[in-house]
Scaffold this motif. Structure first.
Motif, PDB file in Angstrom:
ATOM      1  N   TYR B  35       0.857  -1.098   0.214  1.00 49.63           N
ATOM      2  CA  TYR B  35      -0.156   0.148  -0.011  1.00 49.63           C
ATOM      3  C   TYR B  35       1.074   1.209   0.065  1.00 49.63           C
ATOM      4  O   TYR B  35       2.036   1.228   0.480  1.00 49.63           O
ATOM      5  N   LYS B  36       0.025   2.335  -0.570  1.00 51.10           N
ATOM      6  CA  LYS B  36       0.806   3.541  -0.284  1.00 51.10           C
ATOM      7  C   LYS B  36       0.142   4.761   0.350  1.00 51.10           C
ATOM      8  O   LYS B  36      -1.191   4.724  -0.131  1.00 51.10           O
ATOM      9  N   GLN B  37       0.565   5.383   0.968  1.00 49.44           N
ATOM     10  CA  GLN B  37      -0.125   6.523   1.724  1.00 49.44           C
ATOM     11  C   GLN B  37       0.525   7.954   1.448  1.00 49.44           C
ATOM     12  O   GLN B  37       1.774   8.101   1.761  1.00 49.44           O
ATOM     13  N   GLU B  41      -3.565  11.462   3.577  1.00 51.30           N
ATOM     14  CA  GLU B  41      -4.785  10.616   3.008  1.00 51.30           C
ATOM     15  C   GLU B  41      -4.535   9.120   3.680  1.00 51.30           C
ATOM     16  O   GLU B  41      -3.629   8.877   4.383  1.00 51.30           O
ATOM     17  N   GLY B  42      -5.539   8.104   3.482  1.00 55.00           N
ATOM     18  CA  GLY B  42      -5.436   7.074   3.749  1.00 55.00           C
ATOM     19  C   GLY B  42      -4.582   6.088   2.729  1.00 55.00           C
ATOM     20  O   GLY B  42      -4.379   6.473   1.796  1.00 55.00           O
ATOM     21  N   GLY B  85       5.733   9.514  -0.185  1.00 56.05           N
ATOM     22  CA  GLY B  85       4.975   8.969   0.517  1.00 56.05           C
ATOM     23  C   GLY B  85       5.216   8.070   1.453  1.00 56.05           C
ATOM     24  O   GLY B  85       6.399   7.766   1.763  1.00 56.05           O
ATOM     25  N   ILE B  86       4.331   7.261   2.277  1.00 57.48           N
ATOM     26  CA  ILE B  86       4.707   5.975   2.977  1.00 57.48           C
ATOM     27  C   ILE B  86       4.348   4.776   2.356  1.00 57.48           C
ATOM     28  O   ILE B  86       3.268   4.651   1.801  1.00 57.48           O
ATOM     29  N   LYS B 104       5.709  -1.243   9.333  1.00 61.33           N
ATOM     30  CA  LYS B 104       5.736   0.010   9.928  1.00 61.33           C
ATOM     31  C   LYS B 104       6.021   1.202   9.022  1.00 61.33           C
ATOM     32  O   LYS B 104       5.989   2.561   8.964  1.00 61.33           O
ATOM     33  N   GLY B 105       6.121   0.702   7.705  1.00 60.66           N
ATOM     34  CA  GLY B 105       6.459   1.664   6.554  1.00 60.66           C
ATOM     35  C   GLY B 105       7.582   2.107   6.092  1.00 60.66           C
ATOM     36  O   GLY B 105       8.417   2.024   7.170  1.00 60.66           O
ATOM     37  N   THR B 106       7.709   2.571   5.058  1.00 58.02           N
ATOM     38  CA  THR B 106       9.126   2.959   4.562  1.00 58.02           C
ATOM     39  C   THR B 106       8.556   4.326   3.971  1.00 58.02           C
ATOM     40  O   THR B 106       7.978   4.794   3.090  1.00 58.02           O
ATOM     41  N   LYS B 107       9.319   5.397   4.417  1.00 53.54           N
ATOM     42  CA  LYS B 107       9.023   6.760   3.963  1.00 53.54           C
ATOM     43  C   LYS B 107       9.824   7.267   2.896  1.00 53.54           C
ATOM     44  O   LYS B 107      10.940   7.308   3.178  1.00 53.54           O
TER      45      LYS B 107
END
Lengths: 111, 112
Positions: B35-37, B41-42, B85-86, B104-107
């Protein structure tokens, strides 16, 4: 209108107050979810519901409750808000599987 | 409990560069998602993977389902500013159908 609408978008509340975050969807999806996002911690599942009569706890349900008022509505309540519940909250829906549609989020600050 | 470890945590790259990120799990997954944030946004689903070894593309994005079923990779070619994005990896949570656990995401930051 957005497929998944969250209200309010931003909220500041005081410690000890009860607060409700609302989510409504026009996707017609049966499944709805509440996630919490904290910086550096990703998204963590609070509660989920696979249909109107089905409510299940997620990874971090303590301090939260939910209500599935209709197929299209799923609300999250904090009975007595505390500062460490300050976070970004996301509602999501899915028809099945893992193709979630997320709302734009509610930024909650507890002071 | 289940954990997804994403790396790197953040990346600062120049426009036009290629990007690679990965995600590892403490348990075997039968589905991997990316997913991309965008800011404010969501998250939005980019790519879904359902089979070990699967390689799937979506424009400049390519994701792979690791052979061990415990990892997945996302590559972005020729990055552009809107790639900012994340990026989150996700997989089934607790063995139940339909629930996701997220990394936890990659920014990603892109310098023009």
């Amino acid at each position: 209108d957005a497929d998944v609408t969250q209200t309010p978008r931003n909220r500041i509340t005081k410690t000890g107050k009860r607060i409700m975050l609302e989510c409504s969807q026009t996707k017609g999806h049966d499944r709805m979810y509440w996630y919490r996002q904290d910086p550096g911690l990703g998204l963590r599942l609070i509660y989920y519901s696979f249909d109107v009569k089905d409510i299940n706890k997620g990874e971090i349900s303590d301090g939260y409750s939910v209500s599935r008022q209709a197929q299209a509505k799923f609300s999250l309540s904090l009975e007595s808000a505390i500062p460490n519940q300050t976070a970004l909250y996301f509602c999501a829906t899915s028809i099945s599987g893992y193709g979630y549609t997320f709302g734009s989020g509610t930024r909650l600050t507890v002071v | 409990g289940q954990q997804l470890n994403q790396s790197p945590q953040s990346m600062f790259i120049q426009e036009g560069e290629d990007v690679s990120m990965n995600c590892t799990s403490s348990s075997i997954f039968n589905t991997w998602l990316w997913y991309k944030q965008d800011p404010g946004e969501g998250p939005v689903l980019l790519i879904a993977l359902y089979k070990a070894g699967e390689l799937t593309s979506n424009g400049r994005l390519t994701a792979q389902f690791g052979i061990t079923r415990k990892d997945s990779f996302l590559n972005i070619s020729a990055s552009i500013p809107s790639d900012v994005g994340i990026y989150f990896c996700a997989g089934p949570y607790g063995g139940s159908q339909g629930n996701l656990i997220f990394g936890k995401g990659t920014k990603l930051s892109v310098k023009p």
